[in-house]
Scaffold this active site. Structure first.
Site, PDB file in Angstrom:
ATOM      1  N   ASN A   1       0.793  -1.241   0.000  1.00  0.00           N
ATOM      2  CA  ASN A   1       0.000   0.000   0.000  1.00  0.00           C
ATOM      3  C   ASN A   1       0.821   1.284   0.000  1.00  0.00           C
ATOM      4  O   ASN A   1       0.439   2.245  -0.670  1.00  0.00           O
ATOM      5  CB  ASN A   1      -1.024  -0.005   1.141  1.00  0.00           C
ATOM      6  CG  ASN A   1      -0.399  -0.219   2.482  1.00  0.00           C
ATOM      7  OD1 ASN A   1       0.750  -0.642   2.589  1.00  0.00           O
ATOM      8  ND2 ASN A   1      -1.129   0.071   3.528  1.00  0.00           N
TER       9      ASN A   1
ATOM     10  N   GLU B   1       3.886  -5.409  12.272  1.00  0.00           N
ATOM     11  CA  GLU B   1       2.900  -4.333  12.124  1.00  0.00           C
ATOM     12  C   GLU B   1       1.788  -4.884  11.249  1.00  0.00           C
ATOM     13  O   GLU B   1       1.965  -5.067  10.043  1.00  0.00           O
ATOM     14  CB  GLU B   1       3.535  -3.113  11.444  1.00  0.00           C
ATOM     15  CG  GLU B   1       4.500  -2.361  12.317  1.00  0.00           C
ATOM     16  CD  GLU B   1       3.842  -1.716  13.520  1.00  0.00           C
ATOM     17  OE1 GLU B   1       2.605  -1.571  13.538  1.00  0.00           O
ATOM     18  OE2 GLU B   1       4.577  -1.370  14.450  1.00  0.00           O
TER      19      GLU B   1
ATOM     20  N   CYS C   1      -3.719   0.527   6.911  1.00  0.00           N
ATOM     21  CA  CYS C   1      -3.961  -0.271   8.123  1.00  0.00           C
ATOM     22  C   CYS C   1      -4.470   0.607   9.250  1.00  0.00           C
ATOM     23  O   CYS C   1      -5.180   0.174  10.134  1.00  0.00           O
ATOM     24  CB  CYS C   1      -2.653  -0.906   8.561  1.00  0.00           C
ATOM     25  SG  CYS C   1      -1.357   0.315   8.761  1.00  0.00           S
TER      26      CYS C   1
ATOM     27  N   GLU D   1       7.115   0.715  15.802  1.00  0.00           N
ATOM     28  CA  GLU D   1       7.890   1.414  14.785  1.00  0.00           C
ATOM     29  C   GLU D   1       7.823   2.901  15.120  1.00  0.00           C
ATOM     30  O   GLU D   1       7.029   3.326  15.929  1.00  0.00           O
ATOM     31  CB  GLU D   1       7.279   1.183  13.393  1.00  0.00           C
ATOM     32  CG  GLU D   1       7.259  -0.274  12.940  1.00  0.00           C
ATOM     33  CD  GLU D   1       8.621  -0.797  12.517  1.00  0.00           C
ATOM     34  OE1 GLU D   1       9.576   0.003  12.449  1.00  0.00           O
ATOM     35  OE2 GLU D   1       8.737  -2.006  12.271  1.00  0.00           O
TER      36      GLU D   1
HETATM   37  P1  NAD Z   1       0.462  -9.607   3.036  1.00  0.00           P
HETATM   38  O1  NAD Z   1       0.563 -10.126   4.413  1.00  0.00           O
HETATM   39  O2  NAD Z   1      -0.272 -10.395   2.042  1.00  0.00           O
HETATM   40  O3  NAD Z   1       1.903  -9.384   2.406  1.00  0.00           O
HETATM   41  C1  NAD Z   1       2.868  -8.542   3.014  1.00  0.00           C
HETATM   42  C2  NAD Z   1       4.242  -8.989   2.584  1.00  0.00           C
HETATM   43  O4  NAD Z   1       4.483 -10.300   3.088  1.00  0.00           O
HETATM   44  C3  NAD Z   1       4.425  -9.082   1.063  1.00  0.00           C
HETATM   45  O5  NAD Z   1       5.740  -8.667   0.754  1.00  0.00           O
HETATM   46  C4  NAD Z   1       4.247 -10.569   0.801  1.00  0.00           C
HETATM   47  O6  NAD Z   1       4.878 -11.014  -0.367  1.00  0.00           O
HETATM   48  C5  NAD Z   1       4.905 -11.163   2.037  1.00  0.00           C
HETATM   49  N1  NAD Z   1       4.477 -12.529   2.388  1.00  0.00           N
HETATM   50  C6  NAD Z   1       3.273 -13.117   2.145  1.00  0.00           C
HETATM   51  N2  NAD Z   1       3.291 -14.399   2.608  1.00  0.00           N
HETATM   52  C7  NAD Z   1       4.517 -14.608   3.156  1.00  0.00           C
HETATM   53  C8  NAD Z   1       5.136 -15.716   3.791  1.00  0.00           C
HETATM   54  N3  NAD Z   1       4.497 -16.881   3.981  1.00  0.00           N
HETATM   55  N4  NAD Z   1       6.408 -15.589   4.228  1.00  0.00           N
HETATM   56  C9  NAD Z   1       7.081 -14.411   4.071  1.00  0.00           C
HETATM   57  N5  NAD Z   1       6.549 -13.336   3.460  1.00  0.00           N
HETATM   58  C10 NAD Z   1       5.278 -13.417   3.031  1.00  0.00           C
HETATM   59  O7  NAD Z   1      -0.126  -8.126   3.181  1.00  0.00           O
HETATM   60  P2  NAD Z   1      -0.498  -7.136   2.004  1.00  0.00           P
HETATM   61  O8  NAD Z   1      -1.735  -7.661   1.362  1.00  0.00           O
HETATM   62  O9  NAD Z   1       0.690  -6.852   1.170  1.00  0.00           O
HETATM   63  O10 NAD Z   1      -0.824  -5.804   2.840  1.00  0.00           O
HETATM   64  C11 NAD Z   1      -2.063  -5.559   3.412  1.00  0.00           C
HETATM   65  C12 NAD Z   1      -2.020  -5.839   4.894  1.00  0.00           C
HETATM   66  O11 NAD Z   1      -0.945  -5.119   5.485  1.00  0.00           O
HETATM   67  C13 NAD Z   1      -3.251  -5.361   5.592  1.00  0.00           C
HETATM   68  O12 NAD Z   1      -3.676  -6.316   6.515  1.00  0.00           O
HETATM   69  C14 NAD Z   1      -2.797  -4.099   6.313  1.00  0.00           C
HETATM   70  O13 NAD Z   1      -3.539  -3.758   7.432  1.00  0.00           O
HETATM   71  C15 NAD Z   1      -1.395  -4.430   6.638  1.00  0.00           C
HETATM   72  N6  NAD Z   1      -0.588  -3.217   6.828  1.00  0.00           N
HETATM   73  C16 NAD Z   1      -0.200  -2.895   8.088  1.00  0.00           C
HETATM   74  C17 NAD Z   1       0.530  -1.738   8.304  1.00  0.00           C
HETATM   75  C18 NAD Z   1       0.976  -1.336   9.698  1.00  0.00           C
HETATM   76  O14 NAD Z   1       1.850  -0.494   9.824  1.00  0.00           O
HETATM   77  N7  NAD Z   1       0.414  -1.897  10.752  1.00  0.00           N
HETATM   78  C19 NAD Z   1       0.864  -0.920   7.228  1.00  0.00           C
HETATM   79  C20 NAD Z   1       0.446  -1.294   5.958  1.00  0.00           C
HETATM   80  C21 NAD Z   1      -0.281  -2.468   5.774  1.00  0.00           C
END
Ligand code: NAD
Length: 502
Positions: free
Chosen positions: A165, A264, A298, A473
Site C-alpha cells: 500500500n 505491524e 492499516c 515502529e
Molecule cells: P500480506 O501479508 O499479504 O503481504 C505482506 C508482505 O508479506 C508481502 O511482501 C508478501 O509477499 C509477504 N508474504 C506473504 N506471505 C509470506 C510468507 N508466507 N512468508 C514471508 N513473506 C510473506 O499483506 P499485504 O496484502 O501486502 O498488505 C495488506 C495488509 O498489510 C493489511 O492487513 C494491512 O492492514 C497491513 N498493513 C499494516 C501496516 C501497519 O503499519 N500496521 C501498514 C500497511 C499495511
C-alpha cells in the site's frame, strides 16, 4: 516524468525490468522461470515483468548484507553513520519527483499522496540520522566493587518484508532505524508494488553514500522468496508489515530459529463521536479514512461509532464529504485512485455486497456506483445501520468504505470499540477533554487520537495491541526494537576501588 510509458522506460533504463529478481553487489540479478507482472492498477497494463529470487539469489542478497555488516558499516562511528543517513534523506528529496511518479503509478495512489509518502520517507532518514548516536545504555548501581552498564548492539542483518500500500514509506520507516542501530538490511518488497524499493536501492548504490550492500533486495512472492529470506540463518531479526495470517506465519518461522520480529499488522480502528463533538471535523475524519489511499491503510479508522443524538446529522455530513469526489489514475492527482489489483477490487465489492446482505444500508457510493471501463476503481462508500457483529465491522476491507455504528452511552461505545481482535489505533471526538482522557485510557489500541484523525509523525511511536502486532515502529522507541541490550558487569576489587593500593 509524467506518463506511464516514461516511467516504464525509466525503470528499464536502470536495468530494473525484465526478470529482475534481486539487487546486490551493485548488480541486478535475474532469474529464469516464472515472471511476475507488475501492473498499472489504473489500466491493468503491465509495466514490468519481474523475476523471482529462489534460494540461491536470496542467499546472495542476505550474505551480501551480512558481509556489509562485517565491513565498515558495522564499525563506523555512530555520529558518522548518522551523517550518512542524513545524506540518504537528501538523496530521497533530490529524487522526490521521480519517486512520487513511480509510486503513484505502481500503487495507484493520487500523486499528492505519493509526494507526501516520499517526503515522509526522507523524514524517517532525517529523524534517525539524529538519533544514531543517542541509542545509549545506562549504568546500574549494584555494589561498590562492581561496575554494571548496558549497551545497545545491532542484530546484524535485519529482514524487512513490506506490503503493497505504501511501499517506499513502509520500507524507510523500518530501514532507517535498523541502519541507525548499525544493522544492515535485506528487503523483500511486495511482489505487487516492488518498483520504488528497487529504484531506491539502485539510487542508493549509485550515490555511494552507504557502503555497498548495506541495503540489498530480494524480489518475489511471499510464501517462496519471503519465506526464504525470513528463514535464512544469517538474518538476525525480522521486521514485517502486512496481514495477520502472514504475520502469524512469519512469527512461527522466527520461533523455529528463535529470532525476534516486529510485526505491524492490520486494523479495524474505531472512532467514538460523543454528543458534544465538532461534527464537521468528525465527519471529515470519517470520510478521509475511506478516501486516503482509497482506504488501503492499516491505520484508517473504519468504524465510526456515533452517539444516537447526532447520528443522522453525522451520516448526512459524512455522505456529503464522500460525494462529488474525483476518481481517476493516480498521476492525474484525483481525490481517489484505483485499488491495487483486480482481485482486491473484487474482494472489496463482495464485502460491501455481503454487508448489505447482512442489513447495512448504502448512504453514499456502493459496489456499482462507478462505471469504469478499465482499472480497479471502487466508489467511496458509506455504510450505515452497521452492527458491530457484522463481517464488515469485524474484518479489514482495505478499500474506500466507511461504516457507521450507533451507540447510546459511553460504556456501550467502549464495549463496541474494544469488541475487535485488532487494536492498532482509535479516535475520540468530543469537546470535553476529561472525557477524552478517560476514553484514551479505556480503549485497547496502540495509538489514540483526540479530535484529529489521522494524526502522528515520524517521531511518534506506532504499533498495535492485540492482533494488530508486536513491537513499535517510529520514534526513538523503534531504536529499542532494532537493537539488542547487553549488560556488562565488571568486578572491581574493593581494595583498588577504594584506593588502598597503588
Ligand atoms: P500480506 O501479508 O499479504 O503481504 C505482506 C508482505 O508479506 C508481502 O511482501 C508478501 O509477499 C509477504 N508474504 C506473504 N506471505 C509470506 C510468507 N508466507 N512468508 C514471508 N513473506 C510473506 O499483506 P499485504 O496484502 O501486502 O498488505 C495488506 C495488509 O498489510 C493489511 O492487513 C494491512 O492492514 C497491513 N498493513 C499494516 C501496516 C501497519 O503499519 N500496521 C501498514 C500497511 C499495511
Amino acid at each position: 516524468m509524467t506518463t506511464v510509458d516514461e516511467v516504464a522506460a525509466f525503470v528499464a533504463g536502470l536495468d530494473l525490468d525484465d526478470r529482475c529478481a534481486a539487487f546486490v553487489g551493485g548488480e541486478v540479478l535475474r532469474s529464469d522461470g516464472d515472471t511476475i507482472d507488475v501492473e498499472d492498477p489504473a489500466t491493468g497494463k503491465v509495466l514490468v515483468a519481474t523475476g523471482e529470487a529462489g534460494a540461491d539469489l536470496v542467499d546472495r542478497a542476505v550474505l551480501g548484507a551480512a558481509e556489509a555488516f562485517r565491513g565498515p558499516w558495522g564499525t563506523m562511528r555512530h555520529s558518522e553513520r548518522g551523517r550518512a543517513l542524513r545524506r540518504v534523506a537528501d538523496l530521497l528529496r533530490e529524487n522526490a519527483g521521480m519517486l512520487a511518479d513511480l509510486e503513484s503509478i505502481d500503487t495507484g495512489k493520487p500523486l499528492s499522496q505519493a509526494r507526501s509518502d516520499v517526503e515522509t520517507s526522507a523524514r524517517y532518514f532525517e529523524f534517525y540520522a539524529g538519533v544514531a548516536d543517542k541509542n545509549h545504555g545506562e549504568t546500574i548501581p549494584t555494589r561498590s566493587d562492581e561496575l554494571v552498564y548496558t549497551v545497545r548492539e545491532p542484530y546484524g542483518v535485519v529482514a524487512h518484508v513490506t506490503p503493497w500500500n505504501s511501499p517506499l514509506s513502509q520500507l524507510c520507516r523500518g530501514a532507517a532505524p535498523s541502519l541507525a542501530c548499525g544493522n544492515t538490511v535485506v528487503v523483500k518488497p511486495s511482489e505487487v508494488t516492488p518498483l520504488s524499493t528497487l529504484v531506491f536501492a539502485r539510487l542508493l548504490d549509485r550515490s555511494g553514500i552507504l557502503p555497498r550492500d548495506v541495503l540489498t533486495v530480494a524480489l518475489g512472492r511471499g510464501p517462496t522468496t519471503g519465506a526464504a529470506v525470513v528463514q535464512h540463518p544469517a538474518v538476525g531479526h525480522i521486521a514485517f508489515t502486512g496481514s495477520v495470517p502472514t504475520g502469524t506465519a512469519i512469527m512461527t518461522m522466527a520461533a523455529q530459529r528463535m529470532v525476534g520480529c516486529n510485526l505491524e499488522l492490520g486494523g479495524k480502528s474505531p472512532t467514538i463521536v460523543l454528543a458534544d463533538a465538532d461534527l464537521q471535523k468528525a465527519a471529515r475524519a470519517g470520510a478521509a479514512a475511506a478516501i486516503r489511499n482509497s482506504g488501503q491503510s492499516c491505520f484508517a479508522t473504519t468504524r465510526m461509532l456515533v452517539h444516537s443524538s447526532r447520528y443522522d446529522e453525522f451520516v448526512e455530513r459524512c455522505a456529503e464529504e464522500m460525494g462529488n469526489l474525483s476518481v481517476g489514475p493516480g498521476l492525474t492527482d484525483p481525490d481517489l485512485g484505483p485499488l491495487s489489483s483486480g482481485p482486491h477490487l473484487a474482494k472489496v465489492r463482495s464485502m460491501v455486497e455481503a454487508a448489505v446482505g447482512e442489513g447495512a444500508e448504502v448512504a453514499a457510493g456502493g459496489p456499482d456506483a462507478l462505471d469504469q471501463p478499465t482499472g480497479h476503481f471502487h466508489a467511496p462508500t458509506l455504510l450505515v445501520g452497521v452492527d458491530n457483529a457484522m463481517t464488515i465491522a469485524q474484518n479489514e476491507v482495505f478499500g474506500p468504505v466507511q461504516s457507521v455504528i450507533r451507540f447510546d452511552d459511553v460504556d456501550e461505545a467502549v464495549a463496541i470499540a474494544n469488541d475487535s481482535r485488532y487494536g492498532l489505533a482509535a479516535g475520540v471526538f468530543t469537546n470535553d477533554l476529561t472525557s477524552a482522557h478517560a476514553l484514551a485510557g479505556r480503549l485497547e489500541a496502540g495509538q489514540v487520537q483526540i479530535n484529529r484523525y489521522p494524526a502522528g509523525d515520524v517521531s511518534t511511536p506506532f504499533g498495535g495491541y492485540k492482533a494488530s502486532g508486536i513491537g513499535r515502529e517510529k520514534g526513538v522507541e523503534a531504536m529499542h526494537h532494532y537493537s539488542q541490550l547487553k549488560t556488562v558487569i565488571i568486578d572491581l576489587p574493593e581494595e583498588r576501588w577504594r584506593g588502598r593500593t597503588a
